[in-house]
Design a protein around this motif. Structure first.
Motif, PDB file in Angstrom:
ATOM      1  N   HIS A  23       0.811  -1.216   0.000  1.00 36.24           N
ATOM      2  CA  HIS A  23       0.000   0.000   0.000  1.00 36.24           C
ATOM      3  C   HIS A  23       0.847   1.270   0.000  1.00 36.24           C
ATOM      4  CE1 HIS A  23      -3.572  -2.402   0.860  1.00 36.24           C
ATOM      5  NE2 HIS A  23      -2.826  -3.062   1.722  1.00 36.24           N
ATOM      6  N   SER A  24       2.150   1.141   0.304  1.00 34.80           N
ATOM      7  CA  SER A  24       3.005   2.330   0.375  1.00 34.80           C
ATOM      8  C   SER A  24       4.425   1.966  -0.055  1.00 34.80           C
ATOM      9  CB  SER A  24       3.030   2.891   1.796  1.00 34.80           C
ATOM     10  OG  SER A  24       3.724   2.014   2.665  1.00 34.80           O
ATOM     11  N   VAL A  25       5.191   2.992  -0.388  1.00 37.29           N
ATOM     12  CA  VAL A  25       6.586   2.778  -0.773  1.00 37.29           C
ATOM     13  C   VAL A  25       7.372   2.221   0.412  1.00 37.29           C
ATOM     14  CG1 VAL A  25       8.690   3.910  -1.584  1.00 37.29           C
ATOM     15  CG2 VAL A  25       6.485   4.555  -2.544  1.00 37.29           C
ATOM     16  N   LYS A  26       7.048   2.673   1.618  1.00 39.96           N
ATOM     17  CA  LYS A  26       7.727   2.168   2.813  1.00 39.96           C
ATOM     18  C   LYS A  26       7.527   0.655   2.952  1.00 39.96           C
ATOM     19  CE  LYS A  26       8.017   2.660   7.788  1.00 39.96           C
ATOM     20  NZ  LYS A  26       7.459   3.231   9.001  1.00 39.96           N
ATOM     21  N   GLU A  27       6.301   0.182   2.787  1.00 36.52           N
ATOM     22  CA  GLU A  27       6.036  -1.259   2.840  1.00 36.52           C
ATOM     23  C   GLU A  27       6.841  -1.995   1.771  1.00 36.52           C
ATOM     24  OE1 GLU A  27       1.878  -2.017   2.391  1.00 36.52           O
ATOM     25  OE2 GLU A  27       1.383  -1.206   4.359  1.00 36.52           O
ATOM     26  N   TYR A  28       6.872  -1.432   0.580  1.00 32.47           N
ATOM     27  CA  TYR A  28       7.615  -2.049  -0.524  1.00 32.47           C
ATOM     28  C   TYR A  28       9.095  -2.184  -0.175  1.00 32.47           C
ATOM     29  CZ  TYR A  28       9.817  -2.528  -5.105  1.00 32.47           C
ATOM     30  OH  TYR A  28      10.582  -2.952  -6.150  1.00 32.47           O
ATOM     31  N   LEU A  29       9.687  -1.120   0.362  1.00 30.50           N
ATOM     32  CA  LEU A  29      11.102  -1.158   0.726  1.00 30.50           C
ATOM     33  C   LEU A  29      11.362  -2.175   1.827  1.00 30.50           C
ATOM     34  CD1 LEU A  29      11.947   2.633   0.580  1.00 30.50           C
ATOM     35  CD2 LEU A  29      12.687   0.849  -1.027  1.00 30.50           C
ATOM     36  N   GLU A  30      10.465  -2.283   2.789  1.00 32.41           N
ATOM     37  CA  GLU A  30      10.628  -3.268   3.855  1.00 32.41           C
ATOM     38  C   GLU A  30      10.575  -4.693   3.310  1.00 32.41           C
ATOM     39  OE1 GLU A  30       7.519  -2.218   6.582  1.00 32.41           O
ATOM     40  OE2 GLU A  30       8.698  -0.578   7.487  1.00 32.41           O
ATOM     41  N   VAL A  31       9.634  -4.945   2.416  1.00 31.73           N
ATOM     42  CA  VAL A  31       9.500  -6.284   1.830  1.00 31.73           C
ATOM     43  C   VAL A  31      10.718  -6.597   0.954  1.00 31.73           C
ATOM     44  CG1 VAL A  31       8.160  -7.706   0.244  1.00 31.73           C
ATOM     45  CG2 VAL A  31       7.002  -6.308   1.957  1.00 31.73           C
TER      46      VAL A  31
END
Length: 102
Positions: free
Chosen positions: A89-97
């Protein structure tokens, strides 16, 4: 029963699904424009069009690409394997994954 799709319909032929990939479930009128502006790379970008999954591009794994996609589509699914799918849902989530994947 949910069948796990391991192949994608790409025009007249079926191709094997490569991982990781990004799936846009709600392709809209802005999708072609956004796809044309993304950095090229090795990760498949798949759009669901008329209940069919189609590879529309191969993009880089950059946060820049994900930001552009999320601004116009809200959320996407990152498929790391057949069994491991994450809703982003967010760029932050993407970077964490992506950090977790490496």
């Amino acid at each position: 029963m949910n069948d796990i799709v391991t192949k994608i319909d790409f025009g007249p032929k079926i191709v094997k699904e490569d991982f990781p990939n990004i799936v846009i479930a709600d392709a809209n009128d802005t999708t072609p424009l956004v796809v044309s502006l993304l950095e090229k790379g090795d990760m498949a970008l798949i759009c669901v069009v008329e209940k069919k999954r189609k590879i529309v591009a191969h993009i880089s794994r950059s946060a820049f690409n994900m930001d552009r996609i999320l601004r116009t589509h809200g959320d996407v699914t990152l498929n790391q394997s057949v069994a491991n799918r994450v809703r982003i849902h967010s760029v932050k989530e993407y970077l964490e994954v992506m950090d977790w994947m490496l």
